[in-house]
Design a protein around this motif. Structure first.
Motif, PDB file in Angstrom:
ATOM      1  N   LEU A   1      -2.434   4.877  13.774  1.00  9.16           N
ATOM      2  CA  LEU A   1      -1.577   5.936  14.293  1.00  9.16           C
ATOM      3  C   LEU A   1      -2.369   6.697  15.343  1.00  9.16           C
ATOM      4  O   LEU A   1      -3.466   7.187  15.059  1.00  9.16           O
ATOM      5  CB  LEU A   1      -1.144   6.874  13.161  1.00  9.16           C
ATOM      6  N   SER A   2      -1.824   6.803  16.532  1.00  7.13           N
ATOM      7  CA  SER A   2      -2.539   7.489  17.601  1.00  7.13           C
ATOM      8  C   SER A   2      -2.376   9.001  17.482  1.00  7.13           C
ATOM      9  O   SER A   2      -1.397   9.497  16.940  1.00  7.13           O
ATOM     10  CB  SER A   2      -1.998   7.039  18.967  1.00  7.13           C
ATOM     11  N   GLY A   3      -3.369   9.733  17.979  1.00 10.00           N
ATOM     12  CA  GLY A   3      -3.257  11.180  18.106  1.00 10.00           C
ATOM     13  C   GLY A   3      -3.779  11.990  16.943  1.00 10.00           C
ATOM     14  O   GLY A   3      -3.833  13.221  17.025  1.00 10.00           O
ATOM     15  N   VAL A   4      -4.185  11.345  15.844  1.00 14.39           N
ATOM     16  CA  VAL A   4      -4.659  12.079  14.669  1.00 14.39           C
ATOM     17  C   VAL A   4      -5.445  11.113  13.783  1.00 14.39           C
ATOM     18  O   VAL A   4      -5.255   9.892  13.865  1.00 14.39           O
ATOM     19  CB  VAL A   4      -3.467  12.681  13.888  1.00 14.39           C
ATOM     20  N   GLN A   5      -6.348  11.644  12.963  1.00 12.54           N
ATOM     21  CA  GLN A   5      -7.023  10.790  11.987  1.00 12.54           C
ATOM     22  C   GLN A   5      -5.994  10.207  11.023  1.00 12.54           C
ATOM     23  O   GLN A   5      -5.172  10.932  10.477  1.00 12.54           O
ATOM     24  CB  GLN A   5      -8.039  11.600  11.180  1.00 12.54           C
ATOM     25  N   PHE A   6      -6.071   8.909  10.812  1.00  5.74           N
ATOM     26  CA  PHE A   6      -5.105   8.254   9.925  1.00  5.74           C
ATOM     27  C   PHE A   6      -5.791   7.132   9.172  1.00  5.74           C
ATOM     28  O   PHE A   6      -6.630   6.420   9.708  1.00  5.74           O
ATOM     29  CB  PHE A   6      -3.934   7.680  10.727  1.00  5.74           C
ATOM     30  N   GLU A   7      -5.419   6.973   7.911  1.00  5.96           N
ATOM     31  CA  GLU A   7      -5.932   5.866   7.107  1.00  5.96           C
ATOM     32  C   GLU A   7      -4.845   5.345   6.188  1.00  5.96           C
ATOM     33  O   GLU A   7      -4.104   6.122   5.584  1.00  5.96           O
ATOM     34  CB  GLU A   7      -7.143   6.309   6.287  1.00  5.96           C
ATOM     35  N   SER A   8      -4.751   4.028   6.096  1.00  3.04           N
ATOM     36  CA  SER A   8      -3.824   3.375   5.184  1.00  3.04           C
ATOM     37  C   SER A   8      -4.591   2.864   3.981  1.00  3.04           C
ATOM     38  O   SER A   8      -5.591   2.155   4.124  1.00  3.04           O
ATOM     39  CB  SER A   8      -3.119   2.210   5.890  1.00  3.04           C
ATOM     40  N   VAL A   9      -4.131   3.246   2.796  1.00  4.54           N
ATOM     41  CA  VAL A   9      -4.754   2.798   1.545  1.00  4.54           C
ATOM     42  C   VAL A   9      -3.916   1.637   1.002  1.00  4.54           C
ATOM     43  O   VAL A   9      -2.734   1.815   0.713  1.00  4.54           O
ATOM     44  CB  VAL A   9      -4.818   3.945   0.523  1.00  4.54           C
ATOM     45  N   PRO A  10      -4.494   0.448   0.889  1.00  2.80           N
ATOM     46  CA  PRO A  10      -3.680  -0.731   0.580  1.00  2.80           C
ATOM     47  C   PRO A  10      -3.209  -0.837  -0.863  1.00  2.80           C
ATOM     48  O   PRO A  10      -3.954  -0.551  -1.797  1.00  2.80           O
ATOM     49  CB  PRO A  10      -4.612  -1.897   0.923  1.00  2.80           C
ATOM     50  N   LEU A  11      -1.963  -1.246  -1.017  1.00  2.00           N
ATOM     51  CA  LEU A  11      -1.480  -1.757  -2.287  1.00  2.00           C
ATOM     52  C   LEU A  11      -1.860  -3.228  -2.357  1.00  2.00           C
ATOM     53  O   LEU A  11      -2.344  -3.796  -1.369  1.00  2.00           O
ATOM     54  CB  LEU A  11       0.034  -1.578  -2.414  1.00  2.00           C
TER      55      LEU A  11
END
Length: 280
Positions: free
Chosen positions: A16-26
């Motif tokens: 995701l652009s413009g901000v810190q973002f992290e996806s935690v996987p299922l």
């Protein structure tokens, strides 16, 4: 004060652009293999494997340690999770958020139970990003995202519900209808965060018309739309064209489903998240 948005992988977003973002996987689990729903997952390969596989398959949510690790590096954290009505992901995120703020009272963490999945979650995440970029206080962002969540919706159309039924998400009786003689099941995310079947239709043309009609019923009048699909470019194109024909000002973005949503939507599934009227 650093902000970070975290989502489990049900949002179908890996960046995701413009901000810190992290996806935690299922994870999607079979007796032969475990599929981690991160950016490295080959979703096409997973789908092909699962269609050949004859045993039982299931999904598992991130645990509290997975969430806790993702919180690092920010003073203010917002999490968006798959509906608590179908997964334990939200509960694990909330436990981790409480521990995170208890360890350091200067930090803030808030978990948004989407009561949904996929493209509706993506809308919530994008709204959080926009609110953060406005440099609003944490509590104001929290209140505004909850207000926004009350005006977002999810409609889905599935050609198969085999995995949903096998994992107790829908009735096996309803699941047997999908795919029989070309029948597609159309439904929505209910206000309680469960899957609510609204229509059973035959053929693509009727499916598209039903999706658009249900969007109108939910108060859509030309705002943001996100369409995610599981290997179904034909339906994607038809739904997009139908929405734009009815609402030329609609702002539509599209994407492929990632691992978790592909597992449950299965090949041919399509999910539509959109802005509409306030939920009753």
């Amino acid at each position: 004060m650093e902000y970070k948005i975290i989502s489990d992988s049900s949002s179908d977003l890996t960046k995701l652009s413009g901000v810190q973002f992290e996806s935690v996987p299922l994870k999607i689990i079979t007796s032969e293999k475990e599929y981690v729903d991160n950016a490295d997952l080959d979703v096409k390969e997973m789908l092909s494997d699962l269609e050949k596989y004859k045993g039982r398959s299931s999904s598992s949510c991130p645990n509290t340690d997975d969430w806790k690790k993702a919180f690092d590096g920010a003073d203010n954290v917002f999490c968006v999770t798959i509906t608590s009505g179908l997964s334990g992901s939200c509960n694990c995120a909330r436990i981790s958020a409480n521990e995170y703020t208890e360890e350091d009272s200067s930090k803030n963490a808030f978990v948004v139970d989407s009561l949904s999945t996929g493209p509706e979650n993506a809308l919530l995440i994008e709204k959080l990003r926009d609110l953060i970029k406005e440099k609003l206080p944490f509590e104001e962002i929290k209140n505004k995202i909850l207000e926004y969540k009350n005006n977002t919706h999810l409609i889905f159309a599935l050609e198969s519900m085999h995995n949903l039924a096998n994992n107790g998400r829908v009735s096996p009786i309803v699941a047997k209808l999908a795919g029989v003689l070309g029948i597609r099941v159309v439904g929505k995310a209910s206000n309680e965060g469960t899957l609510e079947i609204t229509d059973k239709v035959r053929g693509l043309q009727k499916t598209v018309a039903t999706i658009v009609e249900n969007m109108k019923t939910s108060g859509f009048c030309g705002g943001k739309v996100r369409i995610h699909h599981c290997e179904n470019e034909t339906a994607l194109k038809a739904v997009k064209e139908a929405i734009l024909k009815a609402f030329p000002a609609a702002k539509i973005e599209t994407a492929l489903t990632r691992g978790l949503c592909s597992f449950y939507a299965e090949r041919g599934g399509i999910l539509v998240g959109f802005e509409g009227a306030a939920k009753a």
